[in-house]
Design an enzyme around this catalytic site. Structure first.
Site, short mmCIF file in Angstrom:
data_model
loop_
_atom_site.label_atom_id
_atom_site.label_comp_id
_atom_site.label_asym_id
_atom_site.label_seq_id
_atom_site.Cartn_x
_atom_site.Cartn_y
_atom_site.Cartn_z
CG ASP A 135 -1.76 1.13 1.45
OD1 ASP A 135 -1.70 2.08 0.65
OD2 ASP A 135 -2.56 1.10 2.42
CB ILE A 136 1.48 3.87 -2.57
CG1 ILE A 136 2.71 4.73 -2.91
CG2 ILE A 136 0.19 4.68 -2.67
CD1 ILE A 136 2.79 5.12 -4.37
CG ASN B 77 -9.90 12.96 -11.45
OD1 ASN B 77 -9.65 14.10 -11.07
ND2 ASN B 77 -10.87 12.24 -10.91
N GLY C 68 -9.75 3.92 -6.05
CA GLY C 68 -8.42 3.33 -6.26
C GLY C 68 -7.36 3.95 -5.38
CG ASP D 296 -7.41 10.34 -6.15
OD1 ASP D 296 -6.64 11.18 -6.60
OD2 ASP D 296 -8.44 10.63 -5.50
CB SER E 32 -2.72 4.53 -16.62
OG SER E 32 -2.83 5.93 -16.77
N GLY F 204 -5.42 0.78 -13.29
CA GLY F 204 -6.69 0.45 -12.63
C GLY F 204 -7.84 0.79 -13.55
CB VAL F 205 -10.88 2.97 -13.16
CG1 VAL F 205 -11.50 2.25 -11.98
CG2 VAL F 205 -10.26 4.26 -12.72
CE1 TYR F 206 -9.14 7.64 -15.22
CE2 TYR F 206 -6.99 8.58 -15.60
CZ TYR F 206 -8.29 8.73 -15.20
OH TYR F 206 -8.75 9.96 -14.79
P1 ADP Z 1 -5.94 4.85 -12.67
O1 ADP Z 1 -7.20 5.66 -12.75
O2 ADP Z 1 -4.69 5.68 -12.98
O3 ADP Z 1 -6.02 3.59 -13.43
P2 ADP Z 1 -6.36 3.43 -10.12
O4 ADP Z 1 -6.28 4.01 -8.76
O5 ADP Z 1 -7.67 2.92 -10.59
O6 ADP Z 1 -5.78 4.57 -11.10
O7 ADP Z 1 -5.29 2.27 -10.26
C1 ADP Z 1 -3.91 2.46 -10.39
C2 ADP Z 1 -3.18 1.35 -9.68
O8 ADP Z 1 -3.15 1.62 -8.28
C3 ADP Z 1 -3.82 -0.03 -9.82
O9 ADP Z 1 -2.84 -0.95 -10.27
C4 ADP Z 1 -4.28 -0.38 -8.40
O10 ADP Z 1 -4.13 -1.77 -8.14
C5 ADP Z 1 -3.31 0.41 -7.58
N1 ADP Z 1 -3.71 0.73 -6.19
C6 ADP Z 1 -4.94 0.82 -5.64
N2 ADP Z 1 -4.86 1.14 -4.33
C7 ADP Z 1 -3.53 1.25 -4.04
C8 ADP Z 1 -2.78 1.55 -2.85
N3 ADP Z 1 -3.37 1.81 -1.67
N4 ADP Z 1 -1.41 1.56 -2.94
C9 ADP Z 1 -0.79 1.31 -4.12
N5 ADP Z 1 -1.43 1.04 -5.25
C10 ADP Z 1 -2.79 1.00 -5.22
#
Ligand code: ADP
Length: 178
Positions: free
Chosen positions: A9-10, A23, A31, A33, A120, A122-124
Site C-alpha cells: 500500500d503506497i 484525474n 483506487g 487516489d 493508469s 486500474g480504472v484507466y
Molecule cells: P488509474 O485511474 O490511474 O487507473 P487506479 O487508482 O484505478 O488509477 O489504479 C492504479 C493502480 O493503483 C492499480 O494498479 C491499483 O491496483 C493500484 N492501487 C490501488 N490502491 C492502491 C494503494 N493503496 N497503494 C498502491 N497502489 C494501489
C-alpha cells in the site's frame, strides 16, 4: 540510485513524496487516489482545490505537488495518467510523461526519495505489461539523463496487485534496475 520493487500500500511508504494517480480535477476518486486522500486527511483535498483554482485543471501527463498532511510522506505528487483507448492516442508517451515529470518535480524540490503506484493500470485500463515496461524504461532513462546531479537517491515502484508485481519484476530485470 536505488530502485526498489515493493508489494503493498503506497500510503504506508516512508519516502519524501508518494505519487498519486489522479484525474484532471484532482478532486478525488477511487483506487489509489481514494486511499491516498483517506490516509492524508481532508487537508489534502483542500490543497488540491487550491491548485485547481490556480491552474484550472491538470492535463494528462502533467504533475503537481502538494503537502502530504497525515501521510508518512511529506509530499504528494499528483499526476494524471492517460485513459487507455486502444494505444493510438499517445497513451504510452503520456504515461512516460507522468513518470518523467514526477521525477523532475521531486528533483526540483530537492527531494531524496519517491514512490510510484502503477499509474493508469486500474480504472484507466492501461495494459499492465506495457505500463510496467513504460514505467521502468522511463525511470531508467531519467536516471541516465538526470540523476547524476540530482538529490534523488531512492525510487520505489509500489505494486498493489500480484499481476503488476510480476510484470515489474520481469521488466526491472530487463532494464538492469534490479
Ligand atoms: P488509474 O485511474 O490511474 O487507473 P487506479 O487508482 O484505478 O488509477 O489504479 C492504479 C493502480 O493503483 C492499480 O494498479 C491499483 O491496483 C493500484 N492501487 C490501488 N490502491 C492502491 C494503494 N493503496 N497503494 C498502491 N497502489 C494501489
Amino acid at each position: 540510485m536505488e530502485v526498489k520493487l515493493i508489494k503493498g500500500d503506497i500510503t504506508k511508504e516512508n519516502v519524501d513524496a508518494i505519487v498519486n494517480a489522479a484525474n484532471h480535477t484532482l478532486l478525488g476518486g477511487g483506487g489509489v487516489d481514494g486511499a491516498i486522500h483517506k490516509a492524508a486527511g481532508p487537508k489534502l483535498l483542500a490543497a488540491c482545490k487550491e491548485v485547481i483554482k490556480r491552474i484550472g485543471s491538470c492535463p494528462t501527463g502533467e504533475a503537481v505537488l502538494t503537502e502530504g498532511y497525515e501521510l508518512p510522506a511529506s509530499y504528494v505528487i499528483h499526476t494524471v495518467g492517460p485513459v487507455w483507448h486502444g494505444g493510438d492516442k499517445q497513451e504510452t508517451s503520456s504515461l512516460a510523461s507522468c513518470y518523467f515529470k514526477s521525477l523532475d518535480l521531486a528533483a526540483s524540490k530537492g527531494l531524496t526519495s519517491i514512490a510510484f503506484p502503477n499509474i493508469s493500470t486500474g480504472v484507466y485500463g492501461f495494459p499492465k505489461e506495457l505500463a510496467a515496461e513504460v514505467a521502468t524504461y522511463t525511470v531508467k532513462q531519467w536516471i541516465e539523463e538526470t540523476a547524476y546531479d540530482s538529490t534523488l537517491k531512492e525510487i520505489h515502484f509500489v505494486c498493489f496487485d500480484d499481476e503488476n508485481y510480476k510484470w515489474y519484476e520481469q521488466k526491472m530485470v530487463e532494464q538492469n534496475l534490479i
